[in-house]
Design a protein around this motif. Structure first.
Motif, PDB file in Angstrom:
ATOM      1  N   HIS A  85       0.776  -1.326  -0.022  1.00  0.00           N
ATOM      2  CA  HIS A  85      -0.032  -0.085   0.040  1.00  0.00           C
ATOM      3  C   HIS A  85       0.901   1.135  -0.114  1.00  0.00           C
ATOM      4  O   HIS A  85       1.891   1.449   0.924  1.00  0.00           O
ATOM      5  CB  HIS A  85      -0.957  -0.100   1.255  1.00  0.00           C
ATOM      6  CG  HIS A  85      -2.015   1.110   1.121  1.00  0.00           C
ATOM      7  ND1 HIS A  85      -1.863   2.395   1.373  1.00  0.00           N
ATOM      8  CD2 HIS A  85      -3.205   0.929   1.129  1.00  0.00           C
ATOM      9  CE1 HIS A  85      -3.036   2.983   1.136  1.00  0.00           C
ATOM     10  NE2 HIS A  85      -3.902   2.138   0.785  1.00  0.00           N
ATOM     11  N   ASN A 130      -0.904  -0.170 -11.667  1.00  0.00           N
ATOM     12  CA  ASN A 130      -0.698  -0.031 -10.198  1.00  0.00           C
ATOM     13  C   ASN A 130       0.527   0.451  -9.863  1.00  0.00           C
ATOM     14  O   ASN A 130       0.354   1.311  -8.848  1.00  0.00           O
ATOM     15  CB  ASN A 130      -0.888  -1.464  -9.783  1.00  0.00           C
ATOM     16  CG  ASN A 130      -2.297  -2.042  -9.672  1.00  0.00           C
ATOM     17  OD1 ASN A 130      -2.954  -1.502 -10.265  1.00  0.00           O
ATOM     18  ND2 ASN A 130      -2.277  -3.443  -9.365  1.00  0.00           N
ATOM     19  N   ASP A 148      -6.811  11.695  -1.187  1.00  0.00           N
ATOM     20  CA  ASP A 148      -7.995  11.128  -1.247  1.00  0.00           C
ATOM     21  C   ASP A 148      -7.998  10.613  -2.724  1.00  0.00           C
ATOM     22  O   ASP A 148      -8.189  11.228  -3.484  1.00  0.00           O
ATOM     23  CB  ASP A 148      -9.232  12.055  -0.964  1.00  0.00           C
ATOM     24  CG  ASP A 148      -9.500  12.196   0.276  1.00  0.00           C
ATOM     25  OD1 ASP A 148      -9.992  11.136   0.912  1.00  0.00           O
ATOM     26  OD2 ASP A 148      -9.330  13.258   0.939  1.00  0.00           O
ATOM     27  N   THR A 149      -8.216   9.191  -2.716  1.00  0.00           N
ATOM     28  CA  THR A 149      -8.221   8.474  -3.911  1.00  0.00           C
ATOM     29  C   THR A 149      -8.621   6.989  -3.891  1.00  0.00           C
ATOM     30  O   THR A 149      -8.560   6.320  -2.850  1.00  0.00           O
ATOM     31  CB  THR A 149      -6.751   8.499  -4.585  1.00  0.00           C
ATOM     32  OG1 THR A 149      -7.019   7.859  -6.107  1.00  0.00           O
ATOM     33  CG2 THR A 149      -5.819   7.566  -4.149  1.00  0.00           C
ATOM     34  N   GLU A 150      -9.260   6.416  -4.951  1.00  0.00           N
ATOM     35  CA  GLU A 150      -9.805   5.073  -4.704  1.00  0.00           C
ATOM     36  C   GLU A 150      -9.216   4.522  -6.166  1.00  0.00           C
ATOM     37  O   GLU A 150      -9.603   5.102  -7.337  1.00  0.00           O
ATOM     38  CB  GLU A 150     -11.216   5.202  -4.650  1.00  0.00           C
ATOM     39  CG  GLU A 150     -11.715   3.686  -4.466  1.00  0.00           C
ATOM     40  CD  GLU A 150     -13.058   3.504  -4.062  1.00  0.00           C
ATOM     41  OE1 GLU A 150     -13.715   2.408  -4.117  1.00  0.00           O
ATOM     42  OE2 GLU A 150     -13.607   4.622  -3.602  1.00  0.00           O
ATOM     43  N   THR A 151      -8.774   3.573  -6.340  1.00  0.00           N
ATOM     44  CA  THR A 151      -8.255   2.771  -7.647  1.00  0.00           C
ATOM     45  C   THR A 151      -8.868   1.509  -7.563  1.00  0.00           C
ATOM     46  O   THR A 151      -9.254   1.030  -6.564  1.00  0.00           O
ATOM     47  CB  THR A 151      -6.776   2.891  -7.662  1.00  0.00           C
ATOM     48  OG1 THR A 151      -6.313   1.834  -6.807  1.00  0.00           O
ATOM     49  CG2 THR A 151      -6.101   4.135  -7.569  1.00  0.00           C
ATOM     50  N   TRP A 153      -7.357  -0.944  -7.070  1.00  0.00           N
ATOM     51  CA  TRP A 153      -6.220  -1.709  -6.300  1.00  0.00           C
ATOM     52  C   TRP A 153      -6.272  -1.375  -4.784  1.00  0.00           C
ATOM     53  O   TRP A 153      -6.308  -2.081  -3.981  1.00  0.00           O
ATOM     54  CB  TRP A 153      -4.671  -1.692  -6.807  1.00  0.00           C
ATOM     55  CG  TRP A 153      -3.799  -2.368  -5.814  1.00  0.00           C
ATOM     56  CD1 TRP A 153      -3.763  -3.304  -5.010  1.00  0.00           C
ATOM     57  CD2 TRP A 153      -2.549  -1.557  -5.573  1.00  0.00           C
ATOM     58  NE1 TRP A 153      -2.545  -3.256  -4.436  1.00  0.00           N
ATOM     59  CE2 TRP A 153      -1.871  -2.305  -4.678  1.00  0.00           C
ATOM     60  CE3 TRP A 153      -1.802  -0.586  -6.171  1.00  0.00           C
ATOM     61  CZ2 TRP A 153      -0.499  -2.039  -4.155  1.00  0.00           C
ATOM     62  CZ3 TRP A 153      -0.645  -0.129  -5.856  1.00  0.00           C
ATOM     63  CH2 TRP A 153       0.050  -0.981  -4.807  1.00  0.00           C
ATOM     64  N   PHE A 154      -6.180   0.049  -4.433  1.00  0.00           N
ATOM     65  CA  PHE A 154      -6.342   0.692  -3.250  1.00  0.00           C
ATOM     66  C   PHE A 154      -7.062   1.700  -2.969  1.00  0.00           C
ATOM     67  O   PHE A 154      -7.206   2.392  -4.023  1.00  0.00           O
ATOM     68  CB  PHE A 154      -4.632   0.683  -2.936  1.00  0.00           C
ATOM     69  CG  PHE A 154      -4.151   2.107  -3.608  1.00  0.00           C
ATOM     70  CD1 PHE A 154      -4.198   3.084  -3.160  1.00  0.00           C
ATOM     71  CD2 PHE A 154      -3.315   1.700  -4.717  1.00  0.00           C
ATOM     72  CE1 PHE A 154      -3.586   4.254  -4.040  1.00  0.00           C
ATOM     73  CE2 PHE A 154      -2.884   2.972  -5.340  1.00  0.00           C
ATOM     74  CZ  PHE A 154      -2.876   4.189  -5.177  1.00  0.00           C
ATOM     75  N   THR A 155      -7.187   2.195  -2.007  1.00  0.00           N
ATOM     76  CA  THR A 155      -7.839   3.062  -1.441  1.00  0.00           C
ATOM     77  C   THR A 155      -7.326   4.065  -0.326  1.00  0.00           C
ATOM     78  O   THR A 155      -6.648   3.287   0.621  1.00  0.00           O
ATOM     79  CB  THR A 155      -9.332   2.968  -0.870  1.00  0.00           C
ATOM     80  OG1 THR A 155     -10.342   2.234  -1.851  1.00  0.00           O
ATOM     81  CG2 THR A 155     -10.233   3.998  -0.516  1.00  0.00           C
ATOM     82  N   ALA A 156      -7.190   5.400  -0.597  1.00  0.00           N
ATOM     83  CA  ALA A 156      -6.573   5.986   0.575  1.00  0.00           C
ATOM     84  C   ALA A 156      -7.585   7.258   0.978  1.00  0.00           C
ATOM     85  O   ALA A 156      -8.195   7.895  -0.033  1.00  0.00           O
ATOM     86  CB  ALA A 156      -5.394   6.837  -0.125  1.00  0.00           C
ATOM     87  N   LYS A 157      -8.080   7.339   2.170  1.00  0.00           N
ATOM     88  CA  LYS A 157      -9.027   8.292   2.682  1.00  0.00           C
ATOM     89  C   LYS A 157      -8.392   9.194   3.738  1.00  0.00           C
ATOM     90  O   LYS A 157      -7.673   8.909   4.672  1.00  0.00           O
ATOM     91  CB  LYS A 157      -9.963   7.619   3.052  1.00  0.00           C
ATOM     92  CG  LYS A 157     -10.961   6.946   2.238  1.00  0.00           C
ATOM     93  CD  LYS A 157     -12.160   6.102   2.752  1.00  0.00           C
ATOM     94  CE  LYS A 157     -12.994   5.536   1.903  1.00  0.00           C
ATOM     95  NZ  LYS A 157     -14.045   4.967   2.753  1.00  0.00           N
TER      96      LYS A 157
END
Length: 374
Positions: A85, A130, A148-151, A153-157
């Motif tokens: 991550h 990725n 703040d992003t959502e792919t 593969w991964f999410t970052a909040k």
């Protein structure tokens, strides 16, 4: 950093017949020697399978190494971003930056071992996408941004780092083939590349590339033209100092053959011929093409100078250390490179040589003067 810098690149290879503890202690000793010899940086890789590639967490190794060294820069060579991550990568690297007193370099790549990927559920077909998504987030976090992003593969909040780099930034270097898409990515992300003169893969066969150095120089030129000029390139090259090229090939051949046979053929399944003749011809071809530099001190100095001149400044040349000779011989090689080869690149011995020459030429006259004075 100087226009020309030097270091060593340690692939995460360890002979499975050697105690893992002993192998790591040898790595630490080698890196400590590199620091004592005045080399600029050391690179340590990451793999997670095969039994040969047992260094799985370069950040932990480099944190331990920080206590054993004083000035040498410590680089991850490389972290495969699609395995981790991006928040964790950024956090670990900034912590490492503090633990090393600002000496950390973040080296990243996509990863190579399919079994490493499958163990963690990474789909090899998604690596490039990725990797880029992760790199963008890692850089943003290290730069102090909130992400703040959502792919897929991964999410970052609202992801943000609690620590910031010790001196404001961390250099990011990408393992690259310098293909056209790779050059685009390097320029878009303002990162710099690390490249091999020849990939250290066991599948290399004689005659696969007639002019690897020429091909590399062409790609470096393309990268610098695209990136706008004087951007640093790191280049990993195998150098072995011996009485002659033939003697050097004899010295490394057993270790070279064992790695190709034990790791690349038997474990990774690469279709390479396994015979003494085939292994020898492969090394000879690499030397003949300039991909490997093997020979006496003068030969190695000339070849390294030529490579540096062709790559242009700024450049960091890192000596590939695959441990094809004994541990003590590996330490001796690094010492010889630092104390006998590198000084010749910068004319460090020219002053003493010129003084000896002039003094010898004037010896008869000076002897006469001393006699007259006496």
């Amino acid at each position: 950093m100087h226009a020309k810098a030097f270091g060593c690149f340690l692939p995460p290879f360890h002979d499975p017949s050697v105690s893992p503890y002993a192998a790591l202690q040898r790595d630490i000793e080698l890196c400590g020697l590199a620091d004592d010899l005045g080399l600029d940086e050391v690179w340590v890789g990451e793999h997670h399978s095969s039994g040969w590639s047992t260094l799985s967490t370069p950040e932990m190794f480099l944190a331990a190494l920080a206590r054993e060294t004083r000035r040498i820069r410590l680089a991850t060579g490389v972290i495969p971003l699609p395995y981790h991550h991006p928040l964790h990568v950024a956090e670990r690297m900034v912590l490492l930056d503090h633990l090393t007193g600002g000496r950390a370099i973040l080296g990243v790549g996509t990863g190579t071992y399919v079994h490493d990927m499958e163990m963690t559920g990474v789909d090899p077909s998604t690596l490039r996408a990725n990797f880029r998504a992760s790199l963008d987030v890692v850089q943003a976090l290290v730069n102090g941004e909130t992400v703040d992003t959502e792919t897929p593969w991964f999410t970052a909040k609202k992801a943000v780092l609690q620590l910031r780099p010790l001196r404001g930034s961390i250099e990011t270097v990408v393992a690259s083939s310098l293909s056209d898409p790779a050059i685009e990515m390097l320029t878009d992300t303002a990162t710099t590349p690390t490249v091999h003169v020849v990939p250290p893969w066991g599948a290399i066969r004689p005659g696969m590339d007639k002019d690897p150095v020429g091909a590399l120089v062409e790609r470096v030129d393309a990268y610098r033209n695209k990136s706008g000029g004087a951007t640093r390139v790191r280049c990993n090259v195998f150098v072995h100092v011996a009485d002659s090229a033939a003697a050097g090939i004899d010295e490394i051949l057993t270790g070279f053959s064992e790695l190709r046979r034990g790791l690349y053929k038997k474990i990774l399944g690469m279709p390479i011929p396994d015979s003494p003749v085939a292994h020898r011809k492969t090394v000879e071809s690499l030397v003949d093409s300039g991909a490997f530099i093997i020979g006496d001190t003068a030969t190695c100095t000339r070849a390294i100078r030529d490579l540096l001149d062709r790559l242009g400044d700024p450049v960091s040349l890192n000596f590939f250390v695959p441990r094809w000779v004994s541990h003590q011989a590996t330490l001796d090689q690094l010492t010889t490179l630092s104390q006998e080869v590198l000084p010749g690149l910068f004319g460090a011995l020219d002053g003493t040589a010129e003084s000896m020459k002039l003094t010898a030429e004037e010896a008869a006259r000076q002897m006469k003067r001393r006699t007259e004075i006496g």
